[in-house]
Design a protein around this motif. Structure first.
Motif, short mmCIF file in Angstrom:
data_model
loop_
_atom_site.label_atom_id
_atom_site.label_comp_id
_atom_site.label_asym_id
_atom_site.label_seq_id
_atom_site.Cartn_x
_atom_site.Cartn_y
_atom_site.Cartn_z
N SER A 1 -1.36 1.59 2.25
CA SER A 1 -1.67 0.23 1.86
C SER A 1 -2.44 -0.36 2.79
O SER A 1 -2.83 -1.65 2.77
CB SER A 1 -0.35 -0.37 1.52
OG SER A 1 0.44 -0.34 2.92
N ASP A 2 -2.53 -0.08 4.34
CA ASP A 2 -3.55 -0.42 5.00
C ASP A 2 -5.04 -0.75 4.46
O ASP A 2 -5.93 -1.14 5.42
CB ASP A 2 -3.45 0.07 6.11
CG ASP A 2 -2.23 -0.18 7.24
OD1 ASP A 2 -1.37 -0.90 6.61
OD2 ASP A 2 -2.15 0.32 8.19
N LYS B 1 2.75 1.85 0.62
CA LYS B 1 3.29 1.72 2.09
C LYS B 1 3.89 2.71 2.79
O LYS B 1 4.26 3.25 3.64
CB LYS B 1 3.97 0.45 2.18
CG LYS B 1 3.20 -0.95 2.28
CD LYS B 1 4.04 -2.26 2.30
CE LYS B 1 3.31 -3.42 2.32
NZ LYS B 1 3.91 -4.63 2.50
N SER C 1 -6.84 -10.44 -0.13
CA SER C 1 -6.66 -9.67 1.19
C SER C 1 -7.80 -9.60 1.97
O SER C 1 -8.26 -9.20 3.13
CB SER C 1 -6.31 -8.24 0.93
OG SER C 1 -5.16 -8.08 0.18
N ASN D 1 -12.78 -5.00 3.95
CA ASN D 1 -12.79 -3.42 3.35
C ASN D 1 -13.40 -3.74 1.92
O ASN D 1 -13.45 -4.88 1.39
CB ASN D 1 -11.58 -3.19 3.33
CG ASN D 1 -10.96 -2.28 4.62
OD1 ASN D 1 -11.80 -2.09 5.49
ND2 ASN D 1 -9.80 -1.88 4.66
N THR E 1 -6.21 7.60 10.50
CA THR E 1 -6.04 6.65 9.55
C THR E 1 -6.55 6.76 7.96
O THR E 1 -7.48 7.79 7.93
CB THR E 1 -6.39 5.24 10.01
OG1 THR E 1 -7.90 5.18 9.99
CG2 THR E 1 -5.98 4.94 11.35
N ASN F 1 -13.24 1.66 0.49
CA ASN F 1 -11.87 1.67 0.91
C ASN F 1 -10.79 1.90 -0.29
O ASN F 1 -9.65 2.56 0.02
CB ASN F 1 -11.45 0.69 1.81
CG ASN F 1 -12.39 0.53 2.85
OD1 ASN F 1 -13.31 -0.43 3.01
ND2 ASN F 1 -12.17 1.41 3.89
N MET G 1 -0.93 5.80 9.69
CA MET G 1 -1.09 4.51 8.80
C MET G 1 -0.69 4.72 7.39
O MET G 1 -1.13 5.47 6.81
CB MET G 1 -2.28 3.98 9.12
CG MET G 1 -2.69 3.75 10.74
SD MET G 1 -1.85 2.58 11.51
CE MET G 1 -2.38 1.03 11.01
N GLN H 1 -7.14 -4.90 3.58
CA GLN H 1 -7.72 -5.49 4.93
C GLN H 1 -9.00 -6.23 4.90
O GLN H 1 -9.86 -5.78 4.10
CB GLN H 1 -7.94 -4.46 6.04
CG GLN H 1 -6.51 -3.62 6.44
CD GLN H 1 -5.57 -4.52 7.13
OE1 GLN H 1 -5.98 -5.64 7.71
NE2 GLN H 1 -4.34 -3.74 7.08
#
Length: 289
Positions: free
Chosen positions: A4-5, A233, A33, A11, A141, A91, A1, A8
């Motif tokens: 950039s995840d 990303k 976000s 987080n 992740t 995060n 992953m 979310q």
């Protein structure tokens, strides 16, 4: 992953220098976000302004925290706040606080001020949260991304402000070592954010102050944040931002030339020496990237 995840809903983000400039734009990105944000800054006025601007919605969780990032005891208080409010979960950790003042070799006080904020602000943040960052990975992740704000001046080293350049050069080294030391934890990614010319408080864009027109060559802080997210990303460590005057290719050529001063035994800072300027310009233009 991809890293950039971390952007979310639910987080958490901790951002130093979060009340203006790139830090404020990053806080807004996190809020948009759906993240919970703890923004730390030395400036109480800007913190209050930030809270009123982006913390008015009842669904937004944004906590402001006044601190001097150069003081280790302030970091202990910040960690307690993270433990109390976020349950010790981070995060996104953005070590972004920075200052720039002009100083001379006879002005030791300014050296201390710059290094305390720009360098020890990063060292203190890393040492405070390193136990959290090195916790054993349980998934594949990215659960935490660490973004450390550097500067092109810490790489190409233009004359005029040795204290600032030295602080950002050291920050680059710290970020590289942190990435290496955390390489075995798939839950953590580390990134060095190197903004280009950006219209921030360091260049006259203080929130709430009389408006000054953005220089045509500069990027808005929000552009830096969007570029950063794009590179996250791609899981890039080095995030070297262009601006409206300087392309990625020009940056790369200048960095290669600067490294060549060492490799080829040239005098230091040849790009700015009168007796080297023409050769340096030609050499930069001819670099292959």
């Amino acid at each position: 992953m991809p890293a950039s995840d971390v952007f979310q809903p639910g987080n958490t983000a901790v951002i130093t220098g979060g009340a203006s400039g790139i830090g404020l734009s990053l806080a807004k990105k996190c809020v948009d976000s759906g993240m919970k944000v703890l923004a730390a800054d030395f400036d109480e006025e800007l913190l209050a302004r930030m809270k009123s601007e982006i913390g008015g919605d009842s669904n937004v969780v944004i906590i402001t925290y006044k601190m001097d990032v150069g003081k280790l005891e302030d970091w202990a208080g910040l960690k307690d706040t993270v433990d109390d409010v976020f349950g010790g979960k981070i995060n996104l950790l953005s070590l972004n606080a920075g200052t720039m003042v002009k100083c001379s070799w006879s002005d030791a006080q300014s050296f201390h001020k710059i290094l305390n904020t720009n360098l020890f602000g990063v060292i203190n943040g890393i040492t405070t949260f390193f136990p959290l960052l090195q916790a054993p990975s349980t998934t594949t992740t990215h659960s935490t991304a660490v973004v450390i704000t550097g500067s092109k001046q810490g790489i190409t080293n233009p004359p005029g402000n040795p204290a600032y350049n030295a602080s950002k050069s050291a920050v680059k080294t710290l970020a590289e070592h942190l990435s290496w030391d955390l390489r075995g934890n798939a839950n953590v990614s580390v990134h060095l954010l190197v903004p280009g010319w950006t219209f921030t408080g360091l260049s006259g864009n203080r929130p709430g102050s009389p408006s000054r027109e953005k220089p045509a060559g500069a990027w808005e802080p929000s552009q830096v944040v969007e570029y950063m997210v794009g590179k996250m990303k791609e899981d890039k460590f080095y995030i070297v931002c262009p601006d409206n005057d300087v392309t990625e290719e020009v940056d790369q050529k200048r960095m290669l030339w600067a490294a060549g001063d060492v490799v080829y035994g040239r005098p230091p800072l040849t790009r700015w020496r009168e007796d080297w300027k023409d050769k340096a310009k030609e050499g930069v233009d001819q670099q292959q990237v």
